[in-house]
Write a protein that holds these residues in place. Structure first.
Motif, PDB file in Angstrom:
ATOM      1  N   LYS A 221       0.803  -1.220   0.000  1.00  0.00           N
ATOM      2  CA  LYS A 221       0.000   0.000   0.000  1.00  0.00           C
ATOM      3  C   LYS A 221       0.840   1.276   0.000  1.00  0.00           C
ATOM      4  O   LYS A 221       0.722   2.106  -0.900  1.00  0.00           O
ATOM      5  CB  LYS A 221      -0.959  -0.013   1.194  1.00  0.00           C
ATOM      6  N   PHE A 222       1.690   1.470   1.000  1.00  0.00           N
ATOM      7  CA  PHE A 222       2.430   2.722   1.121  1.00  0.00           C
ATOM      8  C   PHE A 222       3.538   2.823   0.076  1.00  0.00           C
ATOM      9  O   PHE A 222       3.717   3.863  -0.559  1.00  0.00           O
ATOM     10  CB  PHE A 222       3.002   2.864   2.533  1.00  0.00           C
ATOM     11  N   LEU A 223       4.287   1.749  -0.117  1.00  0.00           N
ATOM     12  CA  LEU A 223       5.399   1.793  -1.071  1.00  0.00           C
ATOM     13  C   LEU A 223       4.990   1.378  -2.479  1.00  0.00           C
ATOM     14  O   LEU A 223       5.787   1.480  -3.409  1.00  0.00           O
ATOM     15  CB  LEU A 223       6.555   0.911  -0.585  1.00  0.00           C
ATOM     16  N   GLY A 224       3.755   0.885  -2.647  1.00  0.00           N
ATOM     17  CA  GLY A 224       3.269   0.558  -3.979  1.00  0.00           C
ATOM     18  C   GLY A 224       3.975  -0.600  -4.636  1.00  0.00           C
ATOM     19  O   GLY A 224       4.066  -0.666  -5.865  1.00  0.00           O
ATOM     20  N   LEU A 225       4.457  -1.566  -3.826  1.00  0.00           N
ATOM     21  CA  LEU A 225       5.230  -2.697  -4.361  1.00  0.00           C
ATOM     22  C   LEU A 225       4.424  -3.996  -4.296  1.00  0.00           C
ATOM     23  O   LEU A 225       4.921  -5.040  -3.879  1.00  0.00           O
ATOM     24  CB  LEU A 225       6.542  -2.832  -3.593  1.00  0.00           C
ATOM     25  N   GLY A 226       3.177  -3.924  -4.729  1.00  0.00           N
ATOM     26  CA  GLY A 226       2.323  -5.104  -4.709  1.00  0.00           C
ATOM     27  C   GLY A 226       2.823  -6.238  -5.581  1.00  0.00           C
ATOM     28  O   GLY A 226       2.497  -7.399  -5.334  1.00  0.00           O
ATOM     29  N   GLU A 227       3.608  -5.905  -6.598  1.00  0.00           N
ATOM     30  CA  GLU A 227       4.145  -6.948  -7.480  1.00  0.00           C
ATOM     31  C   GLU A 227       4.973  -7.986  -6.716  1.00  0.00           C
ATOM     32  O   GLU A 227       5.057  -9.142  -7.118  1.00  0.00           O
ATOM     33  CB  GLU A 227       5.035  -6.319  -8.548  1.00  0.00           C
ATOM     34  N   LEU A 228       5.599  -7.563  -5.625  1.00  0.00           N
ATOM     35  CA  LEU A 228       6.496  -8.464  -4.896  1.00  0.00           C
ATOM     36  C   LEU A 228       5.741  -9.482  -4.057  1.00  0.00           C
ATOM     37  O   LEU A 228       6.280 -10.544  -3.720  1.00  0.00           O
ATOM     38  CB  LEU A 228       7.436  -7.658  -3.988  1.00  0.00           C
ATOM     39  N   ARG A 229       4.502  -9.169  -3.683  1.00  0.00           N
ATOM     40  CA  ARG A 229       3.711 -10.055  -2.810  1.00  0.00           C
ATOM     41  C   ARG A 229       4.493 -10.378  -1.531  1.00  0.00           C
ATOM     42  O   ARG A 229       4.621 -11.540  -1.144  1.00  0.00           O
ATOM     43  CB  ARG A 229       3.321 -11.335  -3.539  1.00  0.00           C
ATOM     44  N   ILE A 230       4.995  -9.351  -0.888  1.00  0.00           N
ATOM     45  CA  ILE A 230       5.739  -9.528   0.352  1.00  0.00           C
ATOM     46  C   ILE A 230       5.003  -8.823   1.489  1.00  0.00           C
ATOM     47  O   ILE A 230       4.694  -7.631   1.421  1.00  0.00           O
ATOM     48  CB  ILE A 230       7.167  -8.966   0.244  1.00  0.00           C
ATOM     49  N   GLY A 231       4.709  -9.602   2.534  1.00  0.00           N
ATOM     50  CA  GLY A 231       4.107  -9.063   3.741  1.00  0.00           C
ATOM     51  C   GLY A 231       4.782  -9.656   4.956  1.00  0.00           C
ATOM     52  O   GLY A 231       5.789 -10.364   4.845  1.00  0.00           O
ATOM     53  N   TRP A 232       4.225  -9.374   6.131  1.00  0.00           N
ATOM     54  CA  TRP A 232       4.829  -9.881   7.361  1.00  0.00           C
ATOM     55  C   TRP A 232       3.803  -9.972   8.473  1.00  0.00           C
ATOM     56  O   TRP A 232       2.748  -9.313   8.452  1.00  0.00           O
ATOM     57  CB  TRP A 232       5.992  -9.002   7.798  1.00  0.00           C
ATOM     58  N   LEU A 233       4.137 -10.799   9.414  1.00  0.00           N
ATOM     59  CA  LEU A 233       3.373 -10.967  10.648  1.00  0.00           C
ATOM     60  C   LEU A 233       4.347 -10.725  11.794  1.00  0.00           C
ATOM     61  O   LEU A 233       5.454 -11.269  11.788  1.00  0.00           O
ATOM     62  CB  LEU A 233       2.776 -12.375  10.699  1.00  0.00           C
ATOM     63  N   ILE A 234       3.961  -9.883  12.749  1.00  0.00           N
ATOM     64  CA  ILE A 234       4.805  -9.562  13.896  1.00  0.00           C
ATOM     65  C   ILE A 234       4.039  -9.903  15.171  1.00  0.00           C
ATOM     66  O   ILE A 234       2.919  -9.415  15.376  1.00  0.00           O
ATOM     67  CB  ILE A 234       5.211  -8.080  13.900  1.00  0.00           C
ATOM     68  N   ALA A 235       4.620 -10.741  16.011  1.00  0.00           N
ATOM     69  CA  ALA A 235       3.951 -11.170  17.243  1.00  0.00           C
ATOM     70  C   ALA A 235       5.005 -11.745  18.182  1.00  0.00           C
ATOM     71  O   ALA A 235       6.208 -11.741  17.875  1.00  0.00           O
ATOM     72  CB  ALA A 235       2.866 -12.198  16.940  1.00  0.00           C
ATOM     73  N   ASP A 236       4.558 -12.248  19.327  1.00  0.00           N
ATOM     74  CA  ASP A 236       5.491 -12.914  20.231  1.00  0.00           C
ATOM     75  C   ASP A 236       6.045 -14.168  19.560  1.00  0.00           C
ATOM     76  O   ASP A 236       5.447 -14.725  18.630  1.00  0.00           O
ATOM     77  CB  ASP A 236       4.800 -13.269  21.549  1.00  0.00           C
ATOM     78  N   ALA A 237       7.191 -14.617  20.008  1.00  0.00           N
ATOM     79  CA  ALA A 237       7.919 -15.690  19.336  1.00  0.00           C
ATOM     80  C   ALA A 237       7.120 -16.981  19.260  1.00  0.00           C
ATOM     81  O   ALA A 237       7.177 -17.704  18.261  1.00  0.00           O
ATOM     82  CB  ALA A 237       9.260 -15.931  20.034  1.00  0.00           C
ATOM     83  N   ALA A 238       6.357 -17.302  20.308  1.00  0.00           N
ATOM     84  CA  ALA A 238       5.575 -18.540  20.303  1.00  0.00           C
ATOM     85  C   ALA A 238       4.500 -18.497  19.219  1.00  0.00           C
ATOM     86  O   ALA A 238       4.265 -19.493  18.516  1.00  0.00           O
ATOM     87  CB  ALA A 238       4.946 -18.772  21.683  1.00  0.00           C
ATOM     88  N   PHE A 239       3.836 -17.359  19.077  1.00  0.00           N
ATOM     89  CA  PHE A 239       2.802 -17.230  18.051  1.00  0.00           C
ATOM     90  C   PHE A 239       3.418 -17.298  16.661  1.00  0.00           C
ATOM     91  O   PHE A 239       2.886 -17.955  15.762  1.00  0.00           O
ATOM     92  CB  PHE A 239       2.038 -15.918  18.235  1.00  0.00           C
TER      93      PHE A 239
END
Length: 367
Positions: A221-239
């Protein structure tokens, strides 16, 4: 088991076909091309050294440890993994096989449908227009039950653009913990702010690192790099570990995309400045357009390039269909649970946005 996500079905192919795109919400200045390897915005930029991982780059960008980061194929993939990790938690599955997921309304349809795809029950809580669509902790608390396992919100809120503070999210996460639930914050629009609020999360508002919270995001969204299909999940290590085990069932992250994402994070400051300038110019155009229209109601929030609007006569479906007949793309509000409204987004190049708003204005005048 996997219901159709109506919005994704509806939007597929429309941005490419529309002459005037006021539906897409990612800050992209050119059309994605699958004949080139490198997105134009990344061409000629330096790469990081070989030992720098994408996990460590994202961790640094959000002020967390790499063990708190999972790379995903976009934010939708991250949200799927978060729900799956919640309902598949072996520590609670025997005690509570019928997890309930609480999702905001209005809300982004994939967040509503994903729990259903994983055999979970979806409940809703309201953001109401009378309260300026704010995230109201009292409404969330009144909807929480002992069976609630996960609460899902967006920040900025999709489709209204309302922004919730980190402190308010922390307090809400504490409320969720009292019934054994976790708070998920989808932050794909988190960097859409009037001016950078700090050095983390591309200068946006983030809940990353707070207790009892899962954050999801992407480069789309912000950087407009949808072509890369790169996202992330950030949570505690166990999750993160649970979500990583589920990732083994749906591997879909390509090495070249990871390499280009590493380049994007390595040059994040330059890319952020570019995106911020794009955001500011388009926000100015869209907010002025809405303010000048007597036939439209709704608010374009400071630092935001999209919003939920209402026409004085036509509902969202009638207006969007009529606009589409004029090659103008806007998104019907029914995909967010507000059929009387529509979402408008000014995200393409400033010149394209200027032309699209002019065409949309002429269309509205003709009704």
């Amino acid at each position: 088991m996997f219901p159709v996500i109506s919005y994704l079905d509806w939007i597929a192919g429309r941005p490419e076909a529309a002459t005037y795109d006021l539906g897409s919400s990612d800050l992209r200045t050119d059309t994605p091309s699958y004949t080139r390897v490198t997105p134009s915005v990344l061409s000629g930029l330096e790469n990081p050294s070989e030992e720098v991982s994408l996990e460590s780059q994202i961790a640094a960008a959000y002020g967390v440890s790499p063990k708190n980061v999972l790379i995903t194929a976009g934010a939708t993939h991250a949200n799927f993994l978060a729900v799956a990790a919640t309902v598949g938690d072996e520590n609670t599955a025997e005690e509570d096989p019928d997890h309930r997921i609480l999702v905001e309304k209005p809300g982004y349809e994939p967040l509503v449908v994903t729990p259903e795809a994983l055999n979970s029950q979806t409940d809703r809580f309201l953001r109401v227009e009378e309260n300026d669509w704010q995230l109201d902790a009292e409404r969330v608390n009144s909807a929480l039950t002992d069976e609630t396992a996960l609460v899902m919100v967006t920040n900025r809120h999709n489709p209204t653009g309302v922004l919730t503070s980190r402190n308010d999210l922390a307090a809400l996460a504490d409320d969720c913990a009292k019934v054994g639930a976790r708070l998920l914050v989808d932050e794909v629009y988190g960097a859409f702010v009037e001016a950078p609020v700090g050095d983390l999360a591309f200068g946006g508002v983030t809940a990353a690192g707070l207790d009892n919270i899962v954050v999801t995001g992407s480069l789309t969204k912000f950087l407009g790099l949808g072509e890369l299909r790169i996202g992330w999940l950030i949570a505690d290590a166990a999750f993160v570990n649970r979500a990583n085990h589920i990732l083994q069932y749906v591997p879909s992250i390509s090495g070249p995309s990871v390499a280009l994402a590493r380049r994007a994070f390595h040059n994040a400051g330059q890319l952020r400045d570019r995106a911020q300038a794009h955001l500011t110019e388009n926000h100015t155009q869209l907010s002025a357009f809405v303010e000048d229209r007597d036939d439209l109601t709704g608010t374009i929030r400071p630092g935001c390039t999209f919003g939920l609007l209402f026409h004085e006569e036509l509902d969202g479906d009638a207006l969007s269909e009529a606009a589409w007949n004029e090659d103008i793309l806007i998104v019907p509000g029914r995909f967010f649970g507000v059929p009387e409204g529509f979402r408008i987004a000014a995200s393409r190049s400033p010149a394209d946005v200027e032309a699209a708003l002019a065409a949309f204005g002429d269309f509205l005048d003709s009704l």
